[in-house]
Design a protein around this motif. Sequence first.
Motif, PDB file in Angstrom:
ATOM      1  N   GLU A 161      21.784  12.129  10.759  1.00  0.00           N
ATOM      2  CA  GLU A 161      20.581  12.108   9.933  1.00  0.00           C
ATOM      3  C   GLU A 161      20.940  12.559   8.534  1.00  0.00           C
ATOM      4  O   GLU A 161      21.633  13.561   8.357  1.00  0.00           O
ATOM      5  CB  GLU A 161      19.502  13.000  10.529  1.00  0.00           C
ATOM      6  CG  GLU A 161      18.910  12.434  11.788  1.00  0.00           C
ATOM      7  CD  GLU A 161      17.702  13.197  12.273  1.00  0.00           C
ATOM      8  OE1 GLU A 161      17.310  14.191  11.632  1.00  0.00           O
ATOM      9  OE2 GLU A 161      17.148  12.800  13.302  1.00  0.00           O
ATOM     10  N   LYS A 162      20.474  11.796   7.537  1.00  0.00           N
ATOM     11  CA  LYS A 162      20.748  12.099   6.137  1.00  0.00           C
ATOM     12  C   LYS A 162      19.472  11.963   5.332  1.00  0.00           C
ATOM     13  O   LYS A 162      18.514  11.339   5.770  1.00  0.00           O
ATOM     14  CB  LYS A 162      21.795  11.129   5.583  1.00  0.00           C
ATOM     15  CG  LYS A 162      23.148  11.310   6.182  1.00  0.00           C
ATOM     16  CD  LYS A 162      24.175  10.932   5.183  1.00  0.00           C
ATOM     17  CE  LYS A 162      25.513  11.436   5.675  1.00  0.00           C
ATOM     18  NZ  LYS A 162      26.512  11.323   4.703  1.00  0.00           N
ATOM     19  N   MET A 163      19.501  12.527   4.155  1.00  0.00           N
ATOM     20  CA  MET A 163      18.385  12.389   3.240  1.00  0.00           C
ATOM     21  C   MET A 163      18.657  11.199   2.323  1.00  0.00           C
ATOM     22  O   MET A 163      19.704  11.129   1.689  1.00  0.00           O
ATOM     23  CB  MET A 163      18.223  13.651   2.395  1.00  0.00           C
ATOM     24  CG  MET A 163      17.798  14.868   3.181  1.00  0.00           C
ATOM     25  SD  MET A 163      16.170  14.702   3.900  1.00  0.00           S
ATOM     26  CE  MET A 163      15.158  14.820   2.449  1.00  0.00           C
ATOM     27  N   ARG A 164      17.731  10.253   2.272  1.00  0.00           N
ATOM     28  CA  ARG A 164      17.821   9.095   1.383  1.00  0.00           C
ATOM     29  C   ARG A 164      16.488   8.968   0.662  1.00  0.00           C
ATOM     30  O   ARG A 164      15.449   8.808   1.304  1.00  0.00           O
ATOM     31  CB  ARG A 164      18.104   7.806   2.166  1.00  0.00           C
ATOM     32  CG  ARG A 164      19.450   7.793   2.854  1.00  0.00           C
ATOM     33  CD  ARG A 164      20.528   7.369   1.848  1.00  0.00           C
ATOM     34  NE  ARG A 164      21.854   7.727   2.280  1.00  0.00           N
ATOM     35  CZ  ARG A 164      22.668   6.949   2.980  1.00  0.00           C
ATOM     36  NH1 ARG A 164      22.286   5.774   3.338  1.00  0.00           N
ATOM     37  NH2 ARG A 164      23.867   7.383   3.303  1.00  0.00           N
ATOM     38  N   ARG A 165      16.523   9.061  -0.637  1.00  0.00           N
ATOM     39  CA  ARG A 165      15.303   8.958  -1.453  1.00  0.00           C
ATOM     40  C   ARG A 165      14.219   9.915  -0.963  1.00  0.00           C
ATOM     41  O   ARG A 165      13.051   9.559  -0.851  1.00  0.00           O
ATOM     42  CB  ARG A 165      14.794   7.526  -1.473  1.00  0.00           C
ATOM     43  CG  ARG A 165      15.759   6.571  -2.122  1.00  0.00           C
ATOM     44  CD  ARG A 165      15.152   5.180  -2.231  1.00  0.00           C
ATOM     45  NE  ARG A 165      16.161   4.273  -2.702  1.00  0.00           N
ATOM     46  CZ  ARG A 165      16.687   3.294  -1.972  1.00  0.00           C
ATOM     47  NH1 ARG A 165      16.284   3.101  -0.740  1.00  0.00           N
ATOM     48  NH2 ARG A 165      17.603   2.511  -2.480  1.00  0.00           N
ATOM     49  N   PRO A 171      15.863  21.395  14.054  1.00  0.00           N
ATOM     50  CA  PRO A 171      14.594  21.981  14.503  1.00  0.00           C
ATOM     51  C   PRO A 171      13.428  21.098  14.056  1.00  0.00           C
ATOM     52  O   PRO A 171      13.549  20.308  13.119  1.00  0.00           O
ATOM     53  CB  PRO A 171      14.576  23.334  13.798  1.00  0.00           C
ATOM     54  CG  PRO A 171      15.458  23.175  12.624  1.00  0.00           C
ATOM     55  CD  PRO A 171      16.501  22.165  13.007  1.00  0.00           C
ATOM     56  N   LYS A 172      12.321  21.223  14.737  1.00  0.00           N
ATOM     57  CA  LYS A 172      11.103  20.490  14.383  1.00  0.00           C
ATOM     58  C   LYS A 172      10.279  21.359  13.434  1.00  0.00           C
ATOM     59  O   LYS A 172      10.316  22.586  13.514  1.00  0.00           O
ATOM     60  CB  LYS A 172      10.286  20.190  15.645  1.00  0.00           C
ATOM     61  CG  LYS A 172      11.063  19.480  16.736  1.00  0.00           C
ATOM     62  CD  LYS A 172      11.289  18.040  16.396  1.00  0.00           C
ATOM     63  CE  LYS A 172      11.996  17.298  17.497  1.00  0.00           C
ATOM     64  NZ  LYS A 172      13.393  17.106  17.306  1.00  0.00           N
ATOM     65  N   PRO A 173       9.527  20.757  12.522  1.00  0.00           N
ATOM     66  CA  PRO A 173       8.663  21.558  11.644  1.00  0.00           C
ATOM     67  C   PRO A 173       7.768  22.477  12.465  1.00  0.00           C
ATOM     68  O   PRO A 173       7.181  22.064  13.468  1.00  0.00           O
ATOM     69  CB  PRO A 173       7.849  20.497  10.893  1.00  0.00           C
ATOM     70  CG  PRO A 173       8.751  19.300  10.871  1.00  0.00           C
ATOM     71  CD  PRO A 173       9.465  19.330  12.202  1.00  0.00           C
ATOM     72  N   GLU A 179      11.221  22.111   6.600  1.00  0.00           N
ATOM     73  CA  GLU A 179      11.779  20.771   6.446  1.00  0.00           C
ATOM     74  C   GLU A 179      13.228  20.863   5.986  1.00  0.00           C
ATOM     75  O   GLU A 179      13.698  21.929   5.582  1.00  0.00           O
ATOM     76  CB  GLU A 179      10.967  19.960   5.435  1.00  0.00           C
ATOM     77  CG  GLU A 179      11.014  20.534   4.031  1.00  0.00           C
ATOM     78  CD  GLU A 179      10.118  19.803   3.045  1.00  0.00           C
ATOM     79  OE1 GLU A 179      10.134  20.193   1.874  1.00  0.00           O
ATOM     80  OE2 GLU A 179       9.400  18.863   3.439  1.00  0.00           O
ATOM     81  N   ALA A 180      13.925  19.727   6.051  1.00  0.00           N
ATOM     82  CA  ALA A 180      15.303  19.667   5.560  1.00  0.00           C
ATOM     83  C   ALA A 180      15.287  19.743   4.039  1.00  0.00           C
ATOM     84  O   ALA A 180      14.375  19.228   3.386  1.00  0.00           O
ATOM     85  CB  ALA A 180      15.967  18.379   6.022  1.00  0.00           C
ATOM     86  N   ASP A 181      16.302  20.396   3.488  1.00  0.00           N
ATOM     87  CA  ASP A 181      16.455  20.512   2.038  1.00  0.00           C
ATOM     88  C   ASP A 181      17.831  19.941   1.700  1.00  0.00           C
ATOM     89  O   ASP A 181      18.797  20.675   1.531  1.00  0.00           O
ATOM     90  CB  ASP A 181      16.339  21.981   1.622  1.00  0.00           C
ATOM     91  CG  ASP A 181      16.384  22.168   0.110  1.00  0.00           C
ATOM     92  OD1 ASP A 181      16.145  21.190  -0.613  1.00  0.00           O
ATOM     93  OD2 ASP A 181      16.655  23.301  -0.331  1.00  0.00           O
ATOM     94  N   GLY A 182      17.935  18.626   1.705  1.00  0.00           N
ATOM     95  CA  GLY A 182      19.235  17.980   1.531  1.00  0.00           C
ATOM     96  C   GLY A 182      19.940  17.883   2.863  1.00  0.00           C
ATOM     97  O   GLY A 182      19.337  17.967   3.926  1.00  0.00           O
TER      98      GLY A 182
END
Length: 174
Positions: free
Chosen positions: A43-47, A121-123, A143-146
């Motif tokens: 899983e990655k952050m895209r836009r 983890p889930k929110p 949430e994910a931060d990057g």
Amino acid sequence: MLNPQYQGKQWYLAYCKPKEEQRAKIHLDNQGIESYYPSVVVEKMRRGKRVSVEEPLFPGYLFVQADLEQISPVTLSSTRGISKFIGSGRNHWYVIPQALIINMIRHEDSDEARELLNQQPKPGQKVEITEGPFQGIDAIYLEADGETRSMLFINMLEKQTPVSVDNQSLSFKS
């Protein structure tokens, strides 16, 4: 699927030209040569959104199964996308143990491997911060931060305050 039962075939490791592992695999397939390009879904952050992306497990490398008495090493080395084979000297390539390749194939698509790679983890889930200035503090995952950090809520002076923490500093709670 790969067929590891051939007597004269051995596994070798090819170093590919930058971002051409898939191209090399296609050209080897066209020549009737088996290859293995292990990948993982991460899983990655895209836009600003978290997306699942398939990436190579060993970027720049491709495992090739061949019988060097039937297929010329020059043919393999000159395949589009391949830079060189790993070994000592021009015609002495290192043999990769077949058991290693079979083990990677077995684990590549397992639910266990996918779960470990995507363990997020889930929110709203409770986490504990295990390192850094907030060590020992319980927090709530936001949430994910990057790709390597997470946003958490911690209680600070009777108020929930958002903080960004390195993912390696977190321990998930049930």
